[in-house]
Scaffold this active site. Structure first.
Site, PDB file in Angstrom:
ATOM      1  N   HIS A 186      97.690  38.410  77.390  1.00 38.71           N
ATOM      2  CA  HIS A 186      97.679  38.964  76.031  1.00 38.71           C
ATOM      3  C   HIS A 186      98.937  38.567  75.258  1.00 38.71           C
ATOM      4  CE1 HIS A 186      99.520  43.037  77.456  1.00 38.71           C
ATOM      5  NE2 HIS A 186     100.389  42.551  76.583  1.00 38.71           N
ATOM      6  N   ASP A 202     103.308  44.639  66.611  1.00 36.79           N
ATOM      7  CA  ASP A 202     102.378  45.696  66.984  1.00 36.79           C
ATOM      8  C   ASP A 202     103.057  47.061  67.056  1.00 36.79           C
ATOM      9  OD1 ASP A 202     103.869  45.049  69.229  1.00 36.79           O
ATOM     10  OD2 ASP A 202     102.191  44.256  70.367  1.00 36.79           O
ATOM     11  N   ASN A 232      97.960  39.495  81.706  1.00 34.45           N
ATOM     12  CA  ASN A 232      96.568  39.034  81.560  1.00 34.45           C
ATOM     13  C   ASN A 232      96.430  38.024  80.417  1.00 34.45           C
ATOM     14  OD1 ASN A 232      96.947  40.664  79.371  1.00 34.45           O
ATOM     15  ND2 ASN A 232      95.327  42.128  79.845  1.00 34.45           N
ATOM     16  N   GLU A 285      94.211  41.616  73.508  1.00 35.03           N
ATOM     17  CA  GLU A 285      93.787  41.576  74.904  1.00 35.03           C
ATOM     18  C   GLU A 285      92.747  40.467  75.093  1.00 35.03           C
ATOM     19  OE1 GLU A 285      95.308  43.224  77.093  1.00 35.03           O
ATOM     20  OE2 GLU A 285      95.719  45.301  76.527  1.00 35.03           O
TER      21      GLU A 285
HETATM   22  C1  GLP Z   1     103.322  44.524  75.632  1.00 31.87           C
HETATM   23  C2  GLP Z   1     103.521  44.062  74.173  1.00 31.87           C
HETATM   24  C3  GLP Z   1     103.573  42.572  74.073  1.00 31.87           C
HETATM   25  C4  GLP Z   1     104.486  42.064  75.177  1.00 31.87           C
HETATM   26  C5  GLP Z   1     103.819  42.261  76.502  1.00 31.87           C
HETATM   27  C6  GLP Z   1     104.696  41.893  77.687  1.00 31.87           C
HETATM   28  O1  GLP Z   1     102.158  45.239  75.849  1.00 31.87           O
HETATM   29  N1  GLP Z   1     102.561  44.551  73.221  1.00 31.87           N
HETATM   30  O2  GLP Z   1     104.054  42.196  72.792  1.00 31.87           O
HETATM   31  O3  GLP Z   1     104.723  40.693  75.009  1.00 31.87           O
HETATM   32  O4  GLP Z   1     103.284  43.546  76.644  1.00 31.87           O
HETATM   33  O5  GLP Z   1     105.633  42.883  77.921  1.00 31.87           O
HETATM   34  P1  GLP Z   1     106.927  42.677  78.776  1.00 31.87           P
HETATM   35  O6  GLP Z   1     107.811  41.789  77.996  1.00 31.87           O
HETATM   36  O7  GLP Z   1     107.510  44.047  78.952  1.00 31.87           O
HETATM   37  O8  GLP Z   1     106.497  42.066  80.064  1.00 31.87           O
END
Ligand code: GLP
Length: 261
Positions: free
Chosen positions: A147, A76, A145, A152
């Site tokens: 995702h 992404d 959440n 989402e």
């Molecule tokens: C972000 C990314 C995801 C990631 C998630 C968790 O928004 N788009 O790919 O897995 O949130 O992030 P983190 O690893 O900082 O907890």
């Protein structure tokens, strides 16, 4: 101590702490590259994979893993941040991994958050993944959440790479990387659920107590678009690597399904 098990068809590896979990994730990625030197990796950003990337950098420096023939596609990118923006996922990948390993940067792909025609760019991104032969191993983090990438809750199971709106919760969580919450982009390009489920194998890493509810719902809650990570249970080759804090209830609730190394 490493605890391994199978919950609802998903292989689980629980390590004692984030460092050990990250080492295990790095070893699984290195194993994929050893099996197929020209493999295609799907890569993730966020705080979770940082230590895994650090370990891969060390392994590359010591000759334990060779990225010379590897191709990568990132999940992404924020819309509106160009490739030079300090918080773009392109800069994240260059800083945390690509600049420190022997990968050909021309074979590393991250969606372009400043593409003029976003639907067309998304379709091209899908085509590029197909042309590369599909993703052999997709690394994922996990949102609070549920995702995955920026899919989402409510993301359709047949969704593909597309523009999405971020939820207020995700904007708030990701604000820690920006000067103020108002600087967090509201939209992103993300691979879809269907794109992710087409990867030949999936490796999801989740660390810390704050992820334990999302982990539990992913593994043991209903399979539903309301919790995108639960849709991974429709895939037949998923490994989830956790530290004990993220495993939280999971290891307790389903201890009967878990064996110890
Ligand atoms: C972000 C990314 C995801 C990631 C998630 C968790 O928004 N788009 O790919 O897995 O949130 O992030 P983190 O690893 O900082 O907890």
């Amino acid at each position: 101590m490493t605890v391994k098990g199978l919950i609802n068809g998903i292989r689980i590896i629980v390590e004692s702490d984030p460092d050990a979990a990250s080492r295990t994730a790095a070893e699984l990625i290195a194993r994929q590259i050893a099996e197929k030197t020209d493999c295609v990796l799907g890569l993730a950003t966020g705080g979770t994979p940082v230590q895994t990337y650090e370990r891969l950098i060390q392994m590359n420096a010591s000759g334990e893993v060779d990225f010379a023939r590897v191709t990568t596609f990132n999940l992404d990118e924020y819309i509106g941040l160009d490739r030079q923006h300090s918080q773009s996922y392109r800069v994240f990948m260059n800083t945390h991994l690509f600049n420190h390993i022997n990968i050909d940067l021309n074979r590393t792909f991250v969606p372009d958050g400043c593409a003029g025609d976003i639907p067309r760019h998304c379709a091209e991104y899908e085509s590029m993944i197909q042309s590369a032969g599909g993703i052999d191993l997709q690394l994922l983090g996990l949102g609070h959440n549920g995702h995955i990438a920026f899919n989402e809750p409510g993301s359709p199971v047949n969704s593909r790479t597309r523009q999405v709106d971020l939820t207020a919760e995700t904007i708030e969580k990701n604000a820690r990387f920006f000067p103020t919450i108002n600087d967090v982009p509201r939209h992103a390009i993300t691979m879809g659920i269907a794109t992710i489920l087409e990867a030949k194998s999936i490796l999801l890493l989740a660390l810390g107590e704050a992820k334990s509810d999302a982990v539990d719902a992913m593994l043991q809650g209903p399979i539903t678009q309301s919790h995108p990570a639960s849709l991974l249970r429709n895939h037949n080759d998923v490994t989830v690597v956790l530290d004990e804090a993220a495993a939280g209830k999971t290891s307790v609730v389903d201890r009967s399904a878990i064996s110890m190394d």
